[in-house]
Scaffold this active site. Structure first.
Site, PDB file in Angstrom:
ATOM      1  N   ASP A  96      63.959  40.389  72.559  1.00  0.00           N
ATOM      2  CA  ASP A  96      63.589  39.063  72.418  1.00  0.00           C
ATOM      3  C   ASP A  96      63.426  38.769  71.054  1.00  0.00           C
ATOM      4  O   ASP A  96      63.657  37.596  70.504  1.00  0.00           O
ATOM      5  CB  ASP A  96      62.484  38.633  73.343  1.00  0.00           C
ATOM      6  CG  ASP A  96      62.794  39.125  74.937  1.00  0.00           C
ATOM      7  OD1 ASP A  96      63.996  39.319  75.100  1.00  0.00           O
ATOM      8  OD2 ASP A  96      61.731  39.019  75.712  1.00  0.00           O
ATOM      9  N   ALA A  97      62.440  39.341  70.394  1.00  0.00           N
ATOM     10  CA  ALA A  97      61.734  39.178  69.193  1.00  0.00           C
ATOM     11  C   ALA A  97      63.063  39.326  67.980  1.00  0.00           C
ATOM     12  O   ALA A  97      63.046  38.405  67.140  1.00  0.00           O
ATOM     13  CB  ALA A  97      60.891  40.063  68.870  1.00  0.00           C
TER      14      ALA A  97
END
Length: 341
Positions: free
Chosen positions: A296-297
Site C-alpha cells: 500500500d505504501a
C-alpha cells in the site's frame, strides 16, 4: 489551488487489529503468512483473541485508505487527497474519522447505522503478515452515496483515481462509474490486483474494470495467480506484467503501465512492450518490523510523484522509499515528515 482533491481513493476502510502471533495461532485459524483473505465463520473468534493480547495495536487501515494516506504524507500539500468508503456509526468509526483527518485526508464516509465498522486482523509472524478482513460496514457501500452531488463533486474534481481490487467484492457499480468518468475525461484510473482470491474468485468483475485501468499494481504472487487464472502458462513476472499491460483498453489516451513489486527483489514495470527493472532499497533483517502495508505504501509513494507529473523512475523510487519507511514501523504508519528528495 491546482492540487486540491487531485487524487481520489475509494475502498474498504478497516480498522487494523494488529498483533504478533505464534505458529499455534496461525494453524488454529488456518492462516498462511503473506496472504490476504476474507473472514469466514471459523475466523470470527480470532478478533477477540487478538484484542486480548498485550501487544495488540489498533491502526486505521484498509488498502486504498493506506495508499491515499501515504500519498498525502509524501505530498505534504493540504487537501490534495480525498477518500470514499463505508464505516459504522460506532467507536471504531469515530477512531477512523479522527485518524484519517489527522492524516490530512478529505474523507466522505457513508455511515451505516446498523453494521459495525470493518476490521482487519493483521497477524504478524517473523516480520511477515497475514490479513483476515471482516468487512462488516465496509461491505455496505452503495453507489447511491457516490452519486450524491457532494460526493460526485470529489470525482469531478480529481484527475487521478486509485481503487484497490478489494473493492470489487463490494461495489463494482461504483468502480464502473468512476472508471467510465475517467475514460471520457482523459483522467488517470488505477487499480491493484490486491490478492490472489480477487484474481481467482472475482475474475469477471476484475476483467470488466481492466480495460479502464491506466496503471495496474500488484505483487509477484498476485501476478502469478492472474496468469494461472487466464491460462497464460507462465510464472515469469516480467512476461505477466507485459501481458497485463497489453490487455485491450477502453480509451486510447493513456497507454497501460503495469507495476509489480516482488518484496526485496526488483520492481517490474511494463510499458510500450518493454520491461524495466528497478532495484528496491534493501533493509537489514533486524530493522524489519512488519511488512503490513508495504505494498500500500509503495503505491502511495508512487502516486505522490505521478500527480506531480514526474517520470516513472521517480515514481518507483518514491514508492520504494515509502515502503522502506513503513516496513520499519508497525502497520501502515508514517513519521511526521518524509525525507525524500
Amino acid at each position: 489551488m491546482a492540487f486540491e482533491g487531485i487524487l481520489l481513493g475509494m475502498g474498504n476502510p478497516l480498522l487494523d487489529i494488529s498483533a504478533v502471533v505464534d505458529e499455534e495461532f496461525l494453524s488454529k485459524y488456518d492462516i498462511k503468512l503473506n496472504n490476504a483473505i476474507l473472514a469466514e465463520d471459523k475466523h470470527l473468534p480470532m478478533y477477540d483473541e487478538m484484542a486480548s493480547k498485550s501487544n495488540v495495536e489498533y491502526i486505521a487501515g484498509g488498502a486504498t485508505q493506506n495508499s491515499i494516506k501515504v500519498a498525502q504524507w509524501m505530498l505534504q500539500i493540504p487537501g490534495a487527497t480525498s477518500y470514499i468508503g463505508c464505516i459504522g456509526k460506532d467507536k471504531f468509526g469515530e477512531e477512523m474519522k479522527k485518524n484519517s483527518k489527522q492524516a490530512g485526508l478529505n474523507v466522505h464516509y457513508l455511515e451505516d447505522e446498523s453494521t459495525p465498522t470493518g476490521t482487519c486482523a493483521v497477524c504478524v509472524g517473523g516480520g511477515e503478515r497475514s490479513l483476515v478482513a471482516n468487512l462488516s460496514a465496509a461491505n455496505c457501500y452503495k453507489a447511491d452515496h457516490l452519486k450524491k452531488p457532494e460526493n460526485w463533486a470529489l470525482v469531478e474534481k480529481a484527475k487521478y483515481y486509485y481503487i484497490a481490487g478489494f473493492f470489487l467484492t463490494v461495489s463494482p457499480e461504483s468502480i464502473q462509474l468512476v472508471a467510465e468518468h475517467a475514460a471520457v475525461n482523459n483522467k488517470v484510473f488505477m487499480m491493484n490486483l490486491s490478492a490472489p482470491f480477487i484474481c481467482e474468485f472475482f475474475r469477471d468483475a476484475q476483467e470488466k474494470a481492466l480495460p479502464y485501468m491506466d496503471y495496474v499494481f500488484g505483487n509477484e504472487t498476485e501476478a502469478r495467480t492472474f496468469s494461472k487464472v487466464h491460462g497464460w502458462q507462465t510464472d515469469n513476472v516480467e512476461e505477466i506484467a507485459l501481458k497485463i499491460s497489453q490487455w485491450p483498453k477502453a480509451s486510447g489516451t493513456h497507454k497501460r503501465i503495469t507495476v509489480i513489486t516482488q518484496g526485496a527483489d526488483p520492481v517490474v514495470v511494463a510499458e510500450d512492450g518493454k520491461v524495466k527493472l528497478f532495484p528496491v532499497i534493501l533493509l537489514p533483517k533486524e530493522k524489519l518490523v512488519d511488512t503490513n502495508g508495504a505494498g500500500d505504501a509503495f503505491v502511495g509513494g508512487f502516486l505522490s510523484q505521478l500527480i506531480l507529473e514526474k517520470p516513472i523512475e521517480d515514481c518507483v523510487r518514491a514508492g520504494c522509499y515509502a515502503a522502506n519507511v513503513v516496513i520499519q514501523r508497525s502497520g501502515c504508519t508514517c513519521p511526521e515528515k518524509p525525507d525524500f528528495n
